[in-house]
Design a protein around this motif. Structure first.
Motif, PDB file in Angstrom:
ATOM      1  N   ALA A   1       5.975   7.783  -5.747  1.00  7.37           N
ATOM      2  CA  ALA A   1       5.032   8.861  -5.807  1.00  7.37           C
ATOM      3  C   ALA A   1       3.907   8.243  -6.622  1.00  7.37           C
ATOM      4  CB  ALA A   1       5.848   9.892  -6.928  1.00  7.37           C
ATOM      5  N   ASN A   2       4.101   7.358  -7.845  1.00  9.05           N
ATOM      6  CA  ASN A   2       3.171   6.600  -8.552  1.00  9.05           C
ATOM      7  C   ASN A   2       2.086   5.932  -7.548  1.00  9.05           C
ATOM      8  OD1 ASN A   2       4.443   7.333 -10.817  1.00  9.05           O
ATOM      9  ND2 ASN A   2       5.144   5.420 -11.256  1.00  9.05           N
ATOM     10  N   ARG A   3       2.773   5.260  -6.260  1.00 10.77           N
ATOM     11  CA  ARG A   3       1.931   4.431  -5.594  1.00 10.77           C
ATOM     12  C   ARG A   3       0.918   5.538  -4.669  1.00 10.77           C
ATOM     13  NH1 ARG A   3       5.836   1.570  -2.065  1.00 10.77           N
ATOM     14  NH2 ARG A   3       7.324   1.255  -3.783  1.00 10.77           N
ATOM     15  N   LEU A   4       1.570   6.531  -4.557  1.00  9.39           N
ATOM     16  CA  LEU A   4       0.779   7.327  -3.347  1.00  9.39           C
ATOM     17  C   LEU A   4      -0.353   8.079  -4.211  1.00  9.39           C
ATOM     18  CD1 LEU A   4       3.450   9.585  -1.684  1.00  9.39           C
ATOM     19  CD2 LEU A   4       2.319   7.532  -0.938  1.00  9.39           C
ATOM     20  N   CYS A   5      -0.114   8.235  -5.640  1.00  7.06           N
ATOM     21  CA  CYS A   5      -1.120   8.938  -6.324  1.00  7.06           C
ATOM     22  C   CYS A   5      -2.059   8.157  -7.388  1.00  7.06           C
ATOM     23  CB  CYS A   5      -0.636  10.040  -7.410  1.00  7.06           C
ATOM     24  SG  CYS A   5       0.657  11.164  -6.316  1.00  7.06           S
ATOM     25  N   ALA A   6      -1.968   6.502  -6.885  1.00  8.29           N
ATOM     26  CA  ALA A   6      -2.489   5.599  -7.977  1.00  8.29           C
ATOM     27  C   ALA A   6      -4.030   5.594  -7.700  1.00  8.29           C
ATOM     28  CB  ALA A   6      -1.996   4.331  -7.455  1.00  8.29           C
ATOM     29  N   LYS A   7      -4.786   5.232  -8.691  1.00  4.73           N
ATOM     30  CA  LYS A   7      -6.117   4.923  -8.663  1.00  4.73           C
ATOM     31  C   LYS A   7      -6.594   3.690  -8.420  1.00  4.73           C
ATOM     32  CE  LYS A   7      -7.493   9.168 -10.575  1.00  4.73           C
ATOM     33  NZ  LYS A   7      -6.655   9.667  -9.370  1.00  4.73           N
ATOM     34  N   ALA A   8      -7.717   3.521  -7.542  1.00  5.35           N
ATOM     35  CA  ALA A   8      -8.091   2.108  -7.011  1.00  5.35           C
ATOM     36  C   ALA A   8      -8.091   1.007  -8.288  1.00  5.35           C
ATOM     37  CB  ALA A   8      -9.309   2.237  -6.318  1.00  5.35           C
TER      38      ALA A   8
ATOM     39  N   ARG B   1      -2.190  -1.178 -10.775  1.00  7.43           N
ATOM     40  CA  ARG B   1      -1.202  -1.883 -10.188  1.00  7.43           C
ATOM     41  C   ARG B   1      -0.460  -1.160  -8.953  1.00  7.43           C
ATOM     42  NH1 ARG B   1       4.364  -2.057 -12.039  1.00  7.43           N
ATOM     43  NH2 ARG B   1       3.898  -0.508 -13.418  1.00  7.43           N
ATOM     44  N   ASP B   2      -0.484   0.098  -9.226  1.00  4.00           N
ATOM     45  CA  ASP B   2       0.476   0.820  -8.132  1.00  4.00           C
ATOM     46  C   ASP B   2      -0.550   1.057  -6.991  1.00  4.00           C
ATOM     47  OD1 ASP B   2       2.795   1.174  -9.521  1.00  4.00           O
ATOM     48  OD2 ASP B   2       2.063   2.696 -10.800  1.00  4.00           O
ATOM     49  N   TYR B   3      -1.672   0.838  -6.839  1.00  5.10           N
ATOM     50  CA  TYR B   3      -2.797   0.955  -5.751  1.00  5.10           C
ATOM     51  C   TYR B   3      -2.557   0.055  -4.747  1.00  5.10           C
ATOM     52  CZ  TYR B   3      -7.038   2.058  -3.478  1.00  5.10           C
ATOM     53  OH  TYR B   3      -8.154   2.504  -2.555  1.00  5.10           O
ATOM     54  N   GLY B   4      -2.133   0.748  -3.453  1.00  8.45           N
ATOM     55  CA  GLY B   4      -1.767  -0.327  -2.350  1.00  8.45           C
ATOM     56  C   GLY B   4      -2.366   0.554  -1.097  1.00  8.45           C
ATOM     57  N   ALA B   5      -1.957  -0.102   0.115  1.00 13.84           N
ATOM     58  CA  ALA B   5      -2.427   0.389   1.521  1.00 13.84           C
ATOM     59  C   ALA B   5      -2.215   1.662   1.592  1.00 13.84           C
ATOM     60  CB  ALA B   5      -1.875  -0.449   2.484  1.00 13.84           C
ATOM     61  N   ILE B   6      -0.794   2.028   1.216  1.00  9.31           N
ATOM     62  CA  ILE B   6      -0.500   3.489   1.468  1.00  9.31           C
ATOM     63  C   ILE B   6      -1.460   4.685   0.603  1.00  9.31           C
ATOM     64  CG2 ILE B   6       1.427   3.450  -0.351  1.00  9.31           C
ATOM     65  CD1 ILE B   6       1.866   5.578   2.920  1.00  9.31           C
ATOM     66  N   THR B   7      -1.812   4.141  -0.420  1.00  8.21           N
ATOM     67  CA  THR B   7      -2.670   4.815  -1.437  1.00  8.21           C
ATOM     68  C   THR B   7      -3.964   4.999  -0.622  1.00  8.21           C
ATOM     69  OG1 THR B   7      -1.991   3.356  -3.065  1.00  8.21           O
ATOM     70  CG2 THR B   7      -3.383   5.498  -3.569  1.00  8.21           C
ATOM     71  N   ALA B   8      -4.597   4.095   0.125  1.00 12.79           N
ATOM     72  CA  ALA B   8      -5.869   4.042   0.582  1.00 12.79           C
ATOM     73  C   ALA B   8      -5.775   4.807   1.987  1.00 12.79           C
ATOM     74  CB  ALA B   8      -6.457   2.859   1.064  1.00 12.79           C
ATOM     75  N   VAL B   9      -4.556   4.724   2.607  1.00 11.10           N
ATOM     76  CA  VAL B   9      -4.348   5.520   3.915  1.00 11.10           C
ATOM     77  C   VAL B   9      -4.243   7.011   3.707  1.00 11.10           C
ATOM     78  CG1 VAL B   9      -2.617   5.790   5.658  1.00 11.10           C
ATOM     79  CG2 VAL B   9      -3.245   3.597   5.395  1.00 11.10           C
ATOM     80  N   LEU B  10      -3.226   7.488   2.650  1.00  7.67           N
ATOM     81  CA  LEU B  10      -3.241   8.756   2.138  1.00  7.67           C
ATOM     82  C   LEU B  10      -4.518   9.435   1.831  1.00  7.67           C
ATOM     83  CD1 LEU B  10      -1.271  11.183   1.852  1.00  7.67           C
ATOM     84  CD2 LEU B  10      -0.773  10.185  -0.458  1.00  7.67           C
ATOM     85  N   GLY B  11      -5.173   8.490   1.175  1.00  8.03           N
ATOM     86  CA  GLY B  11      -6.768   9.076   0.501  1.00  8.03           C
ATOM     87  C   GLY B  11      -7.617   9.308   1.415  1.00  8.03           C
TER      88      GLY B  11
ATOM     89  N   GLU C   1      -7.776  -4.560  -3.780  1.00  9.13           N
ATOM     90  CA  GLU C   1      -7.057  -3.394  -4.580  1.00  9.13           C
ATOM     91  C   GLU C   1      -8.042  -2.658  -5.353  1.00  9.13           C
ATOM     92  OE1 GLU C   1      -4.592  -6.155  -5.971  1.00  9.13           O
ATOM     93  OE2 GLU C   1      -5.356  -6.341  -8.084  1.00  9.13           O
ATOM     94  N   LYS C   2      -9.473  -3.284  -5.388  1.00  7.77           N
ATOM     95  CA  LYS C   2     -10.491  -2.851  -6.300  1.00  7.77           C
ATOM     96  C   LYS C   2     -11.217  -1.613  -5.487  1.00  7.77           C
ATOM     97  CE  LYS C   2     -10.444  -5.455 -10.113  1.00  7.77           C
ATOM     98  NZ  LYS C   2      -9.846  -4.859 -11.180  1.00  7.77           N
ATOM     99  N   LEU C   3     -11.120  -1.565  -4.259  1.00  9.90           N
ATOM    100  CA  LEU C   3     -11.824  -0.888  -3.372  1.00  9.90           C
ATOM    101  C   LEU C   3     -10.957   0.662  -3.310  1.00  9.90           C
ATOM    102  CD1 LEU C   3     -13.174  -3.519  -2.578  1.00  9.90           C
ATOM    103  CD2 LEU C   3     -13.281  -2.747  -0.420  1.00  9.90           C
ATOM    104  N   ASN C   4     -11.989   1.702  -3.173  1.00 11.11           N
ATOM    105  CA  ASN C   4     -11.517   3.106  -3.047  1.00 11.11           C
ATOM    106  C   ASN C   4     -11.638   3.571  -1.471  1.00 11.11           C
ATOM    107  OD1 ASN C   4     -13.939   3.946  -2.757  1.00 11.11           O
ATOM    108  ND2 ASN C   4     -14.321   4.554  -4.934  1.00 11.11           N
ATOM    109  N   VAL C   5     -11.344   4.675  -1.360  1.00 11.14           N
ATOM    110  CA  VAL C   5     -11.468   5.019   0.134  1.00 11.14           C
ATOM    111  C   VAL C   5     -12.652   4.905   0.650  1.00 11.14           C
ATOM    112  CG1 VAL C   5     -10.913   6.934   1.836  1.00 11.14           C
ATOM    113  CG2 VAL C   5      -9.446   6.579   0.049  1.00 11.14           C
ATOM    114  N   GLY C   6     -13.763   5.360  -0.196  1.00 10.70           N
ATOM    115  CA  GLY C   6     -15.317   5.426   0.367  1.00 10.70           C
ATOM    116  C   GLY C   6     -15.433   3.902   0.609  1.00 10.70           C
ATOM    117  N   ASP C   7     -14.880   2.905  -0.366  1.00 15.21           N
ATOM    118  CA  ASP C   7     -15.522   1.502  -0.157  1.00 15.21           C
ATOM    119  C   ASP C   7     -14.897   1.059   0.861  1.00 15.21           C
ATOM    120  OD1 ASP C   7     -16.847   1.525  -2.664  1.00 15.21           O
ATOM    121  OD2 ASP C   7     -15.127   1.160  -3.940  1.00 15.21           O
ATOM    122  N   PHE C   8     -13.597   1.342   1.268  1.00 14.60           N
ATOM    123  CA  PHE C   8     -12.992   0.554   2.367  1.00 14.60           C
ATOM    124  C   PHE C   8     -13.703   1.358   3.832  1.00 14.60           C
ATOM    125  CE2 PHE C   8      -8.907  -0.531   0.161  1.00 14.60           C
ATOM    126  CZ  PHE C   8      -9.051  -1.713   0.383  1.00 14.60           C
TER     127      PHE C   8
END
Ligand code: SAM
Length: 289
Positions: free
Chosen positions: A156-163, A166-176, A268-275
């Motif tokens: 759950a932490n990974r899904l909701c993490a901010k860019a 530590r918890d931010y990962g591929a699944i966060t950026a895909v879900l976002g 890990e610094k990039l948010n969805v818009g950055d990616f």
């Protein structure tokens, strides 16, 4: 019928000759206020259809059936089908299907319900299969309103993490890319029978009707995210270069710089818009060749 009473749960299991099956992640909720909170918060429109994955003996299912217009439940364990006939007997808005969600044709099953209105998903998922189920739902492209899932607290932490965390990962950026995830509350092991080994949490995802980020190529977006996190300790140009072996490293470094980042940044610094911007540059480099 009180399915949150441990003795009742055990009596029903015995009555139908069933045992809790570890291989199907069968840990059943037995705290009424948790069950009610999930049912209350998984959707904000009583006219919706809810797809429940893994109803078990029907504890959450009954609460959902009381609150929402239609309820479709997919249960892999054939042994629970007669149980659900018994526990859901008083409802005329439920449909129980004995199928593995990973094999089910969800689009076909839900087509008549999408015709009638909104459809949301609510599920207390077996932990070992959380990510594949979530990805199947998102990849389906079906216009779900909400997806609410009970999962392991760390996931759950990974899904909701901010860019950048530590918890931010591929699944966060895909879900976002698909929607906005919100962690609702934690559920400790003592709220289940049998109790699981880990703490759980509820995550509610509101899917975008109109996605705010529109990459030139979805496939390139997902590959760029994968590349950035496959070797997350490397700088972004190095990680991209290891993944996109067919593109010169200088070009990938320039793409990172063109997007306004320094060449030593990590993915890990990039948010969805950055990616999205970066994947568009990579896509263009490919097209220019
Ligand atoms: N919803 C009930 C509750 O909250 O108490 C039971 C949740 S239990 C954690 C997970 C349920 O999912 C079990 O009933 C299990 O048999 C079912 N299940 C496991 N894998 C499944 C799959 N691939 N497709 C459909 N149901 C599945």
């Amino acid at each position: 019928m009180n399915l949150c009473d441990v003795k009742t749960v055990k009596d029903i299991m015995a009555m139908f000759g069933l045992n809790f099956q570890k291989k199907f992640g069968q840990n059943f909720l037995v705290n009424r206020s948790v069950v009610e909170d999930i049912a209350d918060n998984c959707c904000d429109d009583a006219d919706s259809t809810i797809l429940e994955i893994g109803p078990g003996i029907g504890t959450l299912t009954r609460e959902l059936a009381q609150r929402y217009k239609n309820l479709v439940a997919l249960e892999i364990d054939r042994g629970f089908i007669p149980v659900l006939g018994y526990t859901l007997g008083e409802f005329n808005n439920t449909a129980v299907i004995n199928e593995d969600v990973m094999k089910a044709d969800i689009e076909k099953i839900l087509a008549p319900y999408f015709e009638k209105g909104k459809v949301s998903v609510c599920a207390n998922l077996p932990y070992y299969i959380t990510t594949p189920i979530l990805m199947k739902l998102l990849d389906s492209g079906l216009p779900f309103d909400y997806i609410t899932i009970m999962i392991q607290s760390e996931v759950a932490n990974r899904l909701c993490a901010k860019a950048g965390t530590r918890d931010y990962g591929a699944i966060t950026a895909v879900l976002g890319y698909y929607g906005e995830a919100e962690r609702l509350f934690k559920v400790e092991p003592y709220n289940f029978v049998p109790p699981p080994k880990v703490t759980s949490a509820i995550v509610r995802i509101k899917l975008y009707k109109d996605k705010p980020y529109k990459p030139l190529s979805e496939d390139c977006y997902f590959k760029t995210v994968k590349a950035a996190f496959e070797q997350r300790r490397k700088t972004l140009p190095n990680a991209l270069s290891a993944f996109f072996a067919d593109i010169d490293k200088e070009k990938l470094t320039q793409a990172v710089i063109d997007c306004g980042f320094s060449a030593d940044i990590r993915g890990e610094k990039l948010n969805v818009g950055d990616f999205c911007r970066l994947s568009d540059r990579i896509y263009q480099i490919r097209q220019e060749r």
